[in-house]
Design a protein around this motif. Sequence first.
Motif, PDB file in Angstrom:
ATOM      1  N   ASP A 109      21.711 -24.117 -31.597  1.00  0.00           N
ATOM      2  CA  ASP A 109      21.140 -22.782 -31.778  1.00  0.00           C
ATOM      3  C   ASP A 109      21.514 -21.877 -30.611  1.00  0.00           C
ATOM      4  N   THR A 118      24.225 -21.884 -36.012  1.00  0.00           N
ATOM      5  CA  THR A 118      22.957 -22.011 -36.733  1.00  0.00           C
ATOM      6  C   THR A 118      23.015 -23.060 -37.836  1.00  0.00           C
ATOM      7  N   ALA A 177      22.450 -26.325 -36.117  1.00  0.00           N
ATOM      8  CA  ALA A 177      21.052 -26.361 -35.674  1.00  0.00           C
ATOM      9  C   ALA A 177      20.137 -26.705 -36.844  1.00  0.00           C
TER      10      ALA A 177
END
Length: 168
Positions: A140, A145, A148
């Motif tokens: 992150d 993302t 993550a």
Amino acid sequence: MRRRLGWALAWGLFVPACTSESEALRLDVVDVELSAVGAEARAYVRRCAEDLARARASADPSEREALALAVLERPVPSGVEGAELLRLEAAEMLCETWDSDAAGARRAVALVGPMLAPRRRLPLDPISARALVCLGDAADRAGDTDLAATSYLRAIRLMQMLQEEAMP
């Protein structure tokens, strides 16, 4: 910095081992079993456990980094069951140490990402889940993302499996 507390059991060698996100005290037992009781296997586990304990006790990030890297760089003797748990603990420590900025986070993702790749079967253990959360945090911060989210989801699934296993 996270408060580290707990105990690992490695052939009768007790060392501090696990993390707690809150300041509440919690004991986790990490049972590292050796299928081969040879001196080389016992020495490997003892060295890794000692390095991890010293790293957790250290307030110096560079010392924590060096000790955790030493665990990852140490060749694993054949027959050491549970060596992956020690390595995941070291990887988690590196993620925490390096996750202070985007460059460190990218470094953590590059090192730890392959260890926790979705194609790899991880040990069913809280250490695996914590390492996945640390990878998610680093991903992150590094701007990935997708990685993550995937890491967090895998950590949640792993914790669900652990909970189901613990329920009668």
